[in-house]
Design a protein around this motif. Sequence first.
Motif, PDB file in Angstrom:
ATOM      1  N   LEU A 333       0.775  -1.201   0.108  1.00 28.02           N
ATOM      2  CA  LEU A 333      -0.088   0.108   0.076  1.00 28.02           C
ATOM      3  C   LEU A 333       0.779   1.398  -0.003  1.00 28.02           C
ATOM      4  N   SER A 334       0.313   2.428  -0.510  1.00 25.66           N
ATOM      5  CA  SER A 334       0.846   3.727  -0.271  1.00 25.66           C
ATOM      6  C   SER A 334       1.268   3.965   1.275  1.00 25.66           C
ATOM      7  N   GLU A 335       1.831   4.816   1.743  1.00 25.89           N
ATOM      8  CA  GLU A 335       2.089   5.396   2.654  1.00 25.89           C
ATOM      9  C   GLU A 335       0.838   6.180   3.187  1.00 25.89           C
ATOM     10  N   TYR A 336       0.047   7.119   2.100  1.00 26.13           N
ATOM     11  CA  TYR A 336      -1.075   7.626   2.472  1.00 26.13           C
ATOM     12  C   TYR A 336      -2.022   6.770   2.940  1.00 26.13           C
ATOM     13  N   ASP A 337      -2.299   5.529   2.158  1.00 29.11           N
ATOM     14  CA  ASP A 337      -3.474   4.524   2.259  1.00 29.11           C
ATOM     15  C   ASP A 337      -3.121   4.137   3.466  1.00 29.11           C
ATOM     16  N   ALA A 338      -1.907   3.576   3.934  1.00 34.62           N
ATOM     17  CA  ALA A 338      -1.660   3.034   5.008  1.00 34.62           C
ATOM     18  C   ALA A 338      -1.869   3.952   6.474  1.00 34.62           C
ATOM     19  N   ALA A 339      -1.666   5.135   6.351  1.00 40.47           N
ATOM     20  CA  ALA A 339      -1.998   6.303   7.102  1.00 40.47           C
ATOM     21  C   ALA A 339      -3.407   6.299   7.620  1.00 40.47           C
ATOM     22  N   GLN A 340      -4.214   6.157   6.382  1.00 36.38           N
ATOM     23  CA  GLN A 340      -5.699   6.304   6.420  1.00 36.38           C
ATOM     24  C   GLN A 340      -6.317   5.023   7.216  1.00 36.38           C
ATOM     25  N   LEU A 341      -5.560   3.910   6.998  1.00 31.48           N
ATOM     26  CA  LEU A 341      -6.376   2.745   7.561  1.00 31.48           C
ATOM     27  C   LEU A 341      -6.039   2.696   9.029  1.00 31.48           C
ATOM     28  N   THR A 342      -5.167   3.420   9.434  1.00 35.29           N
ATOM     29  CA  THR A 342      -4.739   3.024  10.841  1.00 35.29           C
ATOM     30  C   THR A 342      -5.086   4.354  11.703  1.00 35.29           C
ATOM     31  N   GLN A 343      -6.256   5.003  11.172  1.00 33.22           N
ATOM     32  CA  GLN A 343      -6.750   6.275  11.919  1.00 33.22           C
ATOM     33  C   GLN A 343      -7.287   5.741  13.348  1.00 33.22           C
ATOM     34  N   SER A 344      -7.560   4.361  13.487  1.00 35.43           N
ATOM     35  CA  SER A 344      -8.034   3.814  14.656  1.00 35.43           C
ATOM     36  C   SER A 344      -7.967   2.476  14.825  1.00 35.43           C
ATOM     37  N   VAL A 345      -8.095   2.002  15.861  1.00 43.33           N
ATOM     38  CA  VAL A 345      -7.739   0.541  16.244  1.00 43.33           C
ATOM     39  C   VAL A 345      -9.045  -0.188  15.505  1.00 43.33           C
ATOM     40  N   ALA A 346     -10.216   0.344  15.346  1.00 42.99           N
ATOM     41  CA  ALA A 346     -11.242  -0.390  14.930  1.00 42.99           C
ATOM     42  C   ALA A 346     -11.251  -0.374  13.278  1.00 42.99           C
ATOM     43  N   LEU A 347     -10.718   0.715  12.637  1.00 41.65           N
ATOM     44  CA  LEU A 347     -10.373   0.694  11.294  1.00 41.65           C
ATOM     45  C   LEU A 347      -9.617  -0.338  10.745  1.00 41.65           C
ATOM     46  N   ALA A 348      -8.318  -0.349  11.547  1.00 40.95           N
ATOM     47  CA  ALA A 348      -7.464  -1.433  11.398  1.00 40.95           C
ATOM     48  C   ALA A 348      -7.736  -2.709  11.213  1.00 40.95           C
ATOM     49  N   ARG A 349      -8.615  -3.061  12.497  1.00 35.57           N
ATOM     50  CA  ARG A 349      -8.967  -4.213  12.523  1.00 35.57           C
ATOM     51  C   ARG A 349     -10.040  -4.737  11.512  1.00 35.57           C
ATOM     52  N   TYR A 350     -10.787  -3.749  10.936  1.00 39.01           N
ATOM     53  CA  TYR A 350     -11.717  -3.976   9.935  1.00 39.01           C
ATOM     54  C   TYR A 350     -11.103  -4.342   8.690  1.00 39.01           C
ATOM     55  N   PHE A 351      -9.984  -3.804   8.264  1.00 34.65           N
ATOM     56  CA  PHE A 351      -9.199  -3.833   6.938  1.00 34.65           C
ATOM     57  C   PHE A 351      -8.490  -5.263   7.277  1.00 34.65           C
ATOM     58  N   ASP A 352      -8.123  -5.685   8.456  1.00 31.91           N
ATOM     59  CA  ASP A 352      -7.429  -7.080   8.583  1.00 31.91           C
ATOM     60  C   ASP A 352      -8.303  -8.018   8.499  1.00 31.91           C
ATOM     61  N   GLU A 353      -9.395  -7.766   8.890  1.00 31.99           N
ATOM     62  CA  GLU A 353     -10.438  -9.065   8.875  1.00 31.99           C
ATOM     63  C   GLU A 353     -10.897  -9.059   7.385  1.00 31.99           C
ATOM     64  N   ALA A 354     -11.090  -7.933   6.545  1.00 35.52           N
ATOM     65  CA  ALA A 354     -11.682  -8.001   5.155  1.00 35.52           C
ATOM     66  C   ALA A 354     -10.364  -8.997   4.449  1.00 35.52           C
ATOM     67  N   VAL A 355      -9.327  -8.679   4.717  1.00 34.75           N
ATOM     68  CA  VAL A 355      -8.036  -9.277   4.002  1.00 34.75           C
ATOM     69  C   VAL A 355      -8.192 -10.778   4.298  1.00 34.75           C
ATOM     70  N   SER A 356      -8.402 -11.071   5.524  1.00 31.71           N
ATOM     71  CA  SER A 356      -8.102 -12.479   6.103  1.00 31.71           C
ATOM     72  C   SER A 356      -9.469 -13.271   5.294  1.00 31.71           C
ATOM     73  N   LYS A 357     -10.563 -12.473   4.993  1.00 36.04           N
ATOM     74  CA  LYS A 357     -11.646 -13.289   4.320  1.00 36.04           C
ATOM     75  C   LYS A 357     -11.567 -13.475   3.027  1.00 36.04           C
ATOM     76  N   GLY A 358     -10.485 -12.808   2.379  1.00 32.18           N
ATOM     77  CA  GLY A 358     -10.265 -13.071   0.885  1.00 32.18           C
ATOM     78  C   GLY A 358      -9.808 -11.912   0.047  1.00 32.18           C
ATOM     79  N   ALA A 359      -9.975 -10.438   0.768  1.00 28.88           N
ATOM     80  CA  ALA A 359      -9.818  -9.441  -0.128  1.00 28.88           C
ATOM     81  C   ALA A 359      -8.483  -9.334  -0.446  1.00 28.88           C
TER      82      ALA A 359
END
Length: 498
Positions: A333-359
Amino acid sequence: MTETVVANPFEQAQAGRPTGPLVQGFEVIIGFETHAQLSTESKIFSRASTAFGAEPNTQACAVDLALPGTLPVMNKGAVERAIKLGLALGSHIAPRSVFARKNYFYPDLPKGYQISQFEIPVVQGGTVSFFVGDELKSVRLVRAHLEEDAGKSLHENFIGQSGIDLNRAGTPLLEIVTEPDMRSTAEAVAYAKELHKIVTWIGICDGNMQEGSFRCDANVSVRRPGEPLGTRREIKNLNSFRFMQQAIDYEIRWQIGEIEDGRKIQQATVLFDPDTGETRAMRTKEDAADYRYFPDPDLPPLAIAQEWIDRVKAGMPELPRAMAERYVRDHGLSEYDAAQLTQSVALARYFDEAVSKGATPKLASNWITGEIARRLNAQEIGIEAAPVKASQLGQLIARISDGTIPNSAARVVFDALWSGEGSEVDAIIAAKDLKPMNDTGALEKIIDGVLATNQKNIDEYRAGKDKAFNALVGQVMKASQGKANPAQVNALLKAKLG
């Protein structure tokens, strides 16, 4: 042992610091002092509760009331939270720090002084990094020191008099002080948001600005380029990011207007009135000498052993900046996108779970920072309340990646998930007949029909206009009700057009 004495940052020159955009020919200088209420259950020097919302004066014990003979006892949990902040910000954690009495006389300060830290704070230095747009910025910290909160004066519902609520008296605070490194309102708000994210991420503060758990004071001054630092005015108790932006913008305009009219800026503490959108002076600003700091004789020096720091460090969560770097390194990911996804613990967990489910990470990032963010903002809700669960997004993106549905059909599925029309991705695809066309013969008939009625686009394409080809692709996709495979459409069209 050598002790570090930290001076007031706003009385030091800013040699070598970068300049920012000019406002009406002036450079803006901004520094922050933030009070983060620590998430302990009891107060910093007593066992009284810190719970919010209790009836006035029901959570103030003898120590908080400063009754004769009472002595403060340090709250270990407050110190541990200070250590966590120091670790998160790359600061020096003082092995020995001291408490001082900050003397001033307000009705809501029973002792006549506030217990704080002055010369040797517990946390020294450090950096907060954040993005303004896609540009990475950094603000240097001077210090973060432990102190107790004062009580609260109540002026509403009292005729000709005021009331005093001492429930907040003794509540543990970390005052986090920056160098005057910010050069625009955008930088100031981005810094405050990043600091808010960090203290909530590591669990030392609940970050509730409406309840006063995270209060920001902005020190604002202006100067013409090359001149010494201007006289600052401190905007107190900014309790929302929107008000913060409005207050700083107004203060900048006001100070520039005063200087251009030939008047000098007087150092002062000001308040922001959200009803008028203006700041107004509350009192002249005190300097350190006005508070007559001296060591508190009732509290011994605070000693923090390296073993304690190591134990706290072992229990720290992965920090947002480290997580963002991992997203860049492992997911591309780009640094900007990575920074946006880590704006909160909840948002980062959402991203991680989506990836774990095949995204795929990139598609997950695009959906979360694009369509999902847009809808969350429109409905003024957080990711925790998103109608589309992370697992559903992961399954949806997996169906895009494996060719089961095209992007246009994915939008239809997403709308159904968001509205609650369905909960299973595959069931929605089947119910709405969204699978792409696999019959090449049927697709060729659609293409032939489009070509037969779009001679102008054909001529323009053959004349070298790429937009004409895109128009033809769009006509085919429309005729196929979005079921055609775009790559296949492109290949067949180019073959037929020669």
